[in-house]
Write a protein that holds these residues in place. Sequence first.
Motif, PDB file in Angstrom:
ATOM      1  N   GLU A   1       0.830  -1.208   0.000  1.00  0.00           N
ATOM      2  CA  GLU A   1       0.000   0.000   0.000  1.00  0.00           C
ATOM      3  C   GLU A   1       0.866   1.261   0.000  1.00  0.00           C
ATOM      4  OE1 GLU A   1      -2.989   2.260   3.060  1.00  0.00           O
ATOM      5  OE2 GLU A   1      -3.075   0.085   2.978  1.00  0.00           O
ATOM      6  N   SER A   2       1.959   1.243   0.770  1.00  0.00           N
ATOM      7  CA  SER A   2       2.828   2.423   0.849  1.00  0.00           C
ATOM      8  C   SER A   2       3.563   2.692  -0.461  1.00  0.00           C
ATOM      9  CB  SER A   2       3.832   2.283   1.993  1.00  0.00           C
ATOM     10  OG  SER A   2       4.927   1.465   1.635  1.00  0.00           O
TER      11      SER A   2
ATOM     12  N   ARG B   1       2.247   1.783  -3.524  1.00  0.00           N
ATOM     13  CA  ARG B   1       1.243   2.076  -4.559  1.00  0.00           C
ATOM     14  C   ARG B   1       0.621   3.463  -4.409  1.00  0.00           C
ATOM     15  NH1 ARG B   1      -2.331  -3.388  -5.591  1.00  0.00           N
ATOM     16  NH2 ARG B   1      -0.611  -4.627  -6.487  1.00  0.00           N
TER      17      ARG B   1
END
Length: 116
Positions: free
Chosen positions: A40-41, A43
């Motif tokens: 997530e970090s 993307r």
Amino acid sequence: MSNRNHYYLSVGDIRHARGADPALAWQGSSPDDLAAALQESLRGTGLFERWRAMQPDPEEVDMSLAATDPQATASARVADLHVDLDVVTDLPMRVVRPRLNWLIGSSWQLRDMRAA
């Protein structure tokens, strides 16, 4: 043309793998949770923007560190007494490194890097 890399990382003690600042640190408990947080970090800009807002002069932050890779993937598995973390992205290590540090501090080690 992007240069996708496969980063092979190791996390020694996942139970204690936390960044120094609780506002940025990973709060999960499993290898899958860690892989999801890292993915997530990479993307999106959420973790970077939280860190940037905490800086004395957010406008002076090097915005090249905000780079994202919507296709980045991260996976993790337990291996012996550590966790192997595999990351595939076109982001350079100078962008990946701070995100790892914000999430899990110095609990990680780069084992290898190859073209993906």
